[in-house]
Design a protein around this motif. Structure first.
Motif, PDB file in Angstrom:
ATOM      1  N   VAL A   1       0.837  -1.204   0.000  1.00 37.08           N
ATOM      2  CA  VAL A   1       0.000   0.000   0.000  1.00 37.08           C
ATOM      3  C   VAL A   1       0.869   1.250   0.000  1.00 37.08           C
ATOM      4  CG1 VAL A   1      -1.727   1.334   1.279  1.00 37.08           C
ATOM      5  CG2 VAL A   1      -1.954  -1.151   1.094  1.00 37.08           C
ATOM      6  N   LEU A   2       1.935   1.225   0.790  1.00 31.99           N
ATOM      7  CA  LEU A   2       2.859   2.359   0.810  1.00 31.99           C
ATOM      8  C   LEU A   2       3.494   2.539  -0.563  1.00 31.99           C
ATOM      9  CD1 LEU A   2       4.333   4.572   2.370  1.00 31.99           C
ATOM     10  CD2 LEU A   2       6.072   2.866   2.984  1.00 31.99           C
ATOM     11  N   TRP A   3       3.850   1.437  -1.210  1.00 30.62           N
ATOM     12  CA  TRP A   3       4.429   1.522  -2.554  1.00 30.62           C
ATOM     13  C   TRP A   3       3.453   2.174  -3.529  1.00 30.62           C
ATOM     14  CZ3 TRP A   3       2.802  -1.166  -7.059  1.00 30.62           C
ATOM     15  CH2 TRP A   3       3.633  -0.985  -8.169  1.00 30.62           C
ATOM     16  N   LEU A   4       2.185   1.777  -3.457  1.00 32.44           N
ATOM     17  CA  LEU A   4       1.165   2.357  -4.333  1.00 32.44           C
ATOM     18  C   LEU A   4       1.051   3.862  -4.121  1.00 32.44           C
ATOM     19  CD1 LEU A   4      -1.646  -0.341  -3.970  1.00 32.44           C
ATOM     20  CD2 LEU A   4      -0.179   0.018  -5.961  1.00 32.44           C
ATOM     21  N   ILE A   5       1.027   4.284  -2.871  1.00 27.33           N
ATOM     22  CA  ILE A   5       0.902   5.709  -2.547  1.00 27.33           C
ATOM     23  C   ILE A   5       2.112   6.489  -3.041  1.00 27.33           C
ATOM     24  CG2 ILE A   5       0.813   7.384  -0.650  1.00 27.33           C
ATOM     25  CD1 ILE A   5      -0.796   5.272   0.923  1.00 27.33           C
ATOM     26  N   VAL A   6       3.307   5.953  -2.789  1.00 29.05           N
ATOM     27  CA  VAL A   6       4.540   6.631  -3.195  1.00 29.05           C
ATOM     28  C   VAL A   6       4.617   6.744  -4.715  1.00 29.05           C
ATOM     29  CG1 VAL A   6       7.058   6.413  -3.271  1.00 29.05           C
ATOM     30  CG2 VAL A   6       5.837   6.046  -1.129  1.00 29.05           C
ATOM     31  N   GLU A   7       4.282   5.673  -5.416  1.00 31.14           N
ATOM     32  CA  GLU A   7       4.291   5.713  -6.885  1.00 31.14           C
ATOM     33  C   GLU A   7       3.350   6.792  -7.417  1.00 31.14           C
ATOM     34  OE1 GLU A   7       5.641   4.245  -9.583  1.00 31.14           O
ATOM     35  OE2 GLU A   7       7.048   2.904  -8.593  1.00 31.14           O
ATOM     36  N   VAL A   8       2.136   6.823  -6.891  1.00 31.03           N
ATOM     37  CA  VAL A   8       1.148   7.807  -7.363  1.00 31.03           C
ATOM     38  C   VAL A   8       1.632   9.230  -7.094  1.00 31.03           C
ATOM     39  CG1 VAL A   8      -1.160   8.750  -6.947  1.00 31.03           C
ATOM     40  CG2 VAL A   8      -0.850   6.284  -7.227  1.00 31.03           C
ATOM     41  N   LEU A   9       2.139   9.466  -5.887  1.00 33.71           N
ATOM     42  CA  LEU A   9       2.598  10.811  -5.535  1.00 33.71           C
ATOM     43  C   LEU A   9       3.772  11.252  -6.410  1.00 33.71           C
ATOM     44  CD1 LEU A   9       2.386  10.755  -1.631  1.00 33.71           C
ATOM     45  CD2 LEU A   9       0.903  11.989  -3.217  1.00 33.71           C
ATOM     46  N   LEU A  10       4.738  10.360  -6.617  1.00 33.51           N
ATOM     47  CA  LEU A  10       5.910  10.721  -7.418  1.00 33.51           C
ATOM     48  C   LEU A  10       5.551  10.929  -8.887  1.00 33.51           C
ATOM     49  CD1 LEU A  10       8.671   8.428  -5.862  1.00 33.51           C
ATOM     50  CD2 LEU A  10       8.512  10.918  -5.731  1.00 33.51           C
ATOM     51  N   ILE A  11       4.661  10.119  -9.423  1.00 35.65           N
ATOM     52  CA  ILE A  11       4.225  10.322 -10.807  1.00 35.65           C
ATOM     53  C   ILE A  11       3.475  11.640 -10.926  1.00 35.65           C
ATOM     54  CG2 ILE A  11       2.739   9.466 -12.664  1.00 35.65           C
ATOM     55  CD1 ILE A  11       3.330   6.613 -11.607  1.00 35.65           C
ATOM     56  N   SER A  12       2.612  11.919  -9.962  1.00 36.21           N
ATOM     57  CA  SER A  12       1.852  13.178  -9.988  1.00 36.21           C
ATOM     58  C   SER A  12       2.791  14.382  -9.964  1.00 36.21           C
ATOM     59  CB  SER A  12       0.898  13.229  -8.788  1.00 36.21           C
ATOM     60  OG  SER A  12       0.213  14.460  -8.733  1.00 36.21           O
ATOM     61  N   LEU A  13       3.836  14.323  -9.162  1.00 36.55           N
ATOM     62  CA  LEU A  13       4.801  15.421  -9.088  1.00 36.55           C
ATOM     63  C   LEU A  13       5.583  15.614 -10.382  1.00 36.55           C
ATOM     64  CD1 LEU A  13       6.230  14.867  -5.490  1.00 36.55           C
ATOM     65  CD2 LEU A  13       4.927  16.857  -6.274  1.00 36.55           C
ATOM     66  N   ALA A  14       5.658  14.562 -11.192  1.00 38.27           N
ATOM     67  CA  ALA A  14       6.381  14.656 -12.455  1.00 38.27           C
ATOM     68  C   ALA A  14       5.535  15.293 -13.554  1.00 38.27           C
ATOM     69  CB  ALA A  14       6.837  13.265 -12.905  1.00 38.27           C
ATOM     70  N   LEU A  15       4.244  15.481 -13.294  1.00 37.78           N
ATOM     71  CA  LEU A  15       3.330  16.041 -14.284  1.00 37.78           C
ATOM     72  C   LEU A  15       3.047  17.504 -13.970  1.00 37.78           C
ATOM     73  CD1 LEU A  15       0.842  13.030 -14.278  1.00 37.78           C
ATOM     74  CD2 LEU A  15       2.697  13.440 -15.911  1.00 37.78           C
ATOM     75  N   ALA A  16       2.743  18.278 -14.991  1.00 36.26           N
ATOM     76  CA  ALA A  16       2.560  19.725 -14.796  1.00 36.26           C
ATOM     77  C   ALA A  16       1.261  20.226 -15.415  1.00 36.26           C
ATOM     78  CB  ALA A  16       3.743  20.471 -15.389  1.00 36.26           C
ATOM     79  N   GLN A  17       0.235  19.403 -15.373  1.00 37.29           N
ATOM     80  CA  GLN A  17      -1.017  19.746 -16.019  1.00 37.29           C
ATOM     81  C   GLN A  17      -1.675  20.978 -15.393  1.00 37.29           C
ATOM     82  OE1 GLN A  17      -4.875  17.186 -17.661  1.00 37.29           O
ATOM     83  NE2 GLN A  17      -3.745  16.480 -15.891  1.00 37.29           N
ATOM     84  N   LYS A  18      -1.859  20.940 -14.076  1.00 35.79           N
ATOM     85  CA  LYS A  18      -2.534  22.057 -13.412  1.00 35.79           C
ATOM     86  C   LYS A  18      -1.667  23.305 -13.397  1.00 35.79           C
ATOM     87  CE  LYS A  18      -5.134  23.442  -9.330  1.00 35.79           C
ATOM     88  NZ  LYS A  18      -5.638  23.086  -7.984  1.00 35.79           N
ATOM     89  N   SER A  19      -0.374  23.160 -13.139  1.00 36.70           N
ATOM     90  CA  SER A  19       0.497  24.334 -13.077  1.00 36.70           C
ATOM     91  C   SER A  19       0.595  25.025 -14.433  1.00 36.70           C
ATOM     92  CB  SER A  19       1.895  23.940 -12.585  1.00 36.70           C
ATOM     93  OG  SER A  19       2.495  23.011 -13.458  1.00 36.70           O
ATOM     94  N   LEU A  20       0.583  24.246 -15.520  1.00 39.60           N
ATOM     95  CA  LEU A  20       0.609  24.833 -16.855  1.00 39.60           C
ATOM     96  C   LEU A  20      -0.677  25.600 -17.126  1.00 39.60           C
ATOM     97  CD1 LEU A  20       2.102  25.166 -19.508  1.00 39.60           C
ATOM     98  CD2 LEU A  20       1.199  22.948 -20.255  1.00 39.60           C
ATOM     99  N   LYS A  21      -1.795  25.026 -16.735  1.00 39.69           N
ATOM    100  CA  LYS A  21      -3.080  25.718 -16.893  1.00 39.69           C
ATOM    101  C   LYS A  21      -3.097  27.008 -16.093  1.00 39.69           C
ATOM    102  CE  LYS A  21      -7.993  25.351 -15.804  1.00 39.69           C
ATOM    103  NZ  LYS A  21      -9.067  24.491 -15.232  1.00 39.69           N
ATOM    104  N   GLU A  22      -2.649  26.959 -14.853  1.00 35.65           N
ATOM    105  CA  GLU A  22      -2.664  28.151 -14.003  1.00 35.65           C
ATOM    106  C   GLU A  22      -1.754  29.244 -14.558  1.00 35.65           C
ATOM    107  OE1 GLU A  22      -3.621  26.064  -9.656  1.00 35.65           O
ATOM    108  OE2 GLU A  22      -1.558  26.530 -10.232  1.00 35.65           O
ATOM    109  N   SER A  23      -0.588  28.857 -15.062  1.00 34.14           N
ATOM    110  CA  SER A  23       0.336  29.846 -15.637  1.00 34.14           C
ATOM    111  C   SER A  23      -0.277  30.530 -16.849  1.00 34.14           C
ATOM    112  CB  SER A  23       1.647  29.157 -16.042  1.00 34.14           C
ATOM    113  OG  SER A  23       2.305  28.622 -14.916  1.00 34.14           O
ATOM    114  N   ALA A  24      -1.013  29.761 -17.649  1.00 35.15           N
ATOM    115  CA  ALA A  24      -1.664  30.338 -18.824  1.00 35.15           C
ATOM    116  C   ALA A  24      -2.831  31.232 -18.431  1.00 35.15           C
ATOM    117  CB  ALA A  24      -2.156  29.215 -19.743  1.00 35.15           C
ATOM    118  N   TYR A  25      -3.585  30.820 -17.438  1.00 36.28           N
ATOM    119  CA  TYR A  25      -4.805  31.548 -17.090  1.00 36.28           C
ATOM    120  C   TYR A  25      -4.540  32.854 -16.348  1.00 36.28           C
ATOM    121  CZ  TYR A  25      -8.510  28.531 -18.812  1.00 36.28           C
ATOM    122  OH  TYR A  25      -9.386  27.872 -19.638  1.00 36.28           O
TER     123      TYR A  25
END
Length: 321
Positions: free
Chosen positions: A77-101
């Motif tokens: 379970v800890l592995w699942l949580i860590v994987e999800v968090l680290l993958i999420s941090l590698a993505l910039a979907q929301k930050s790119l939207k906010e910078s544009a808006y």
């Protein structure tokens, strides 16, 4: 398994985004700055740059692999949580939207000074003299290019290799953004970093651009064969071997023209035009570029889930044959 974890991470990034006060990319950047300061001098700069790039990539990948492996040894379970968090941090979907808006919102309020200032946060060109169409062009080009660099490329690496793959890519992309410049200081030292980024983005940029053509609505109803041919030919006009495939697709789908003159201090440069100016660039095109990003991300994620489901079904059926 990585497919499902990546799908969750995409949703987390879309809803929550990056932390405001810290981010692993900052630490990667600090390592790059340290190595650049101590190695980028004297002779053999291309070799020294290669050593710096290899050091950053290996260190980043090893640390993420070590963290996920350690988490897996403690509990799944800890592995699942860590994987999800680290993958999420590698993505910039929301930050790119906010910078544009923030730029779009300033334009909506007719605050050109604020719009120029906020655009200056996300582009390297001089923004102090730009009118609204040129401000919009800067934002749309940034969103378009970073749809691959900041979202779909790490997403594809995560789908294949999990958090370790995503951060392997992020290390390469951060190196490119910091030292891969064609100037006296970085042309030799950043040579290997630039080439590695070209290779890492070769498939993601072309796949993302193609999906933009088929998954978003074209403003002007050209036959697909015609838009496809224009996309390929205009993409090759861009100085980057990859970015043109994003910007050309965006330009043809939105019926706008990207490229043109950019000023960098006292120097002015011209980037080849892509697309045709059927419409004058305006705020709505920023919103459309962000919507395109969301649609392509969704399509890649669903495609990954579909391929995963088919592969599982195939493996299970093959087991009983």
């Amino acid at each position: 398994m990585y497919t499902l974890l990546t799908a969750i991470a995409i949703l987390l990034d879309r809803l929550v985004g990056d932390p405001k006060s810290w981010h692993p990319v900052i630490w990667i950047g600090q390592l790059i700055s340290f190595l650049e300061e101590h190695l980028n001098e004297g002779g053999a700069r291309k070799l020294k740059g290669a050593i710096a790039a290899l050091t950053v990539i290996v260190a980043t990948t090893a640390i993420v692999y070590g963290i996920t492996t350690f988490a897996a040894q403690i509990h799944v379970v800890l592995w699942l949580i860590v994987e999800v968090l680290l993958i999420s941090l590698a993505l910039a979907q929301k930050s790119l939207k906010e910078s544009a808006y923030v730029v779009a919102d300033a334009l909506e309020a007719n605050d050109m000074t604020e719009a120029r200032t906020k655009l200056g946060w996300i582009v390297g060109r001089d923004t102090s003299h730009l009118d609204e169409p040129e401000i919009v062009r800067g934002v749309v080009e940034t969103v378009s290019e970073n749809t691959s660099d900041g979202v779909t490329a790490p997403l594809l690496f995560a789908l294949c290799f999990g958090a370790t793959g995503a951060w392997f890519y992020k290390a390469i992309n951060t190196l490119d953004s910091m030292i891969a410049y064609k100037n006296e200081r970085y042309e030799q030292f950043g040579y290997v970093a630039a080439k590695l980024d070209d290779v890492a983005n070769f498939i993601p940029s072309r796949l993302t651009g193609f999906l933009l053509l088929i998954a978003t609505k074209a403003v002007y109803k050209q036959p697909f064969r015609e838009r496809f041919a224009n996309w390929r030919s205009h993409a090759k006009l861009h100085p980057s071997p990859n970015s043109g495939y994003l910007e050309a697709a965006t330009a043809w789908q939105l019926g706008i023209r990207l490229g043109g003159y950019n000023r960098y201090g006292a120097r002015e440069s011209f980037r080849a035009y892509m697309g045709e100016p059927y419409e004058i660039l305006q705020r709505k095109h920023i919103e459309a570029a962000v919507a395109h990003m969301h649609r392509v991300v969704l399509l890649i994620t669903l495609g990954g889930v579909f391929i995963y489901a088919i592969s599982r079904t195939w493996s299970e059926s093959s087991f009983f044959i």
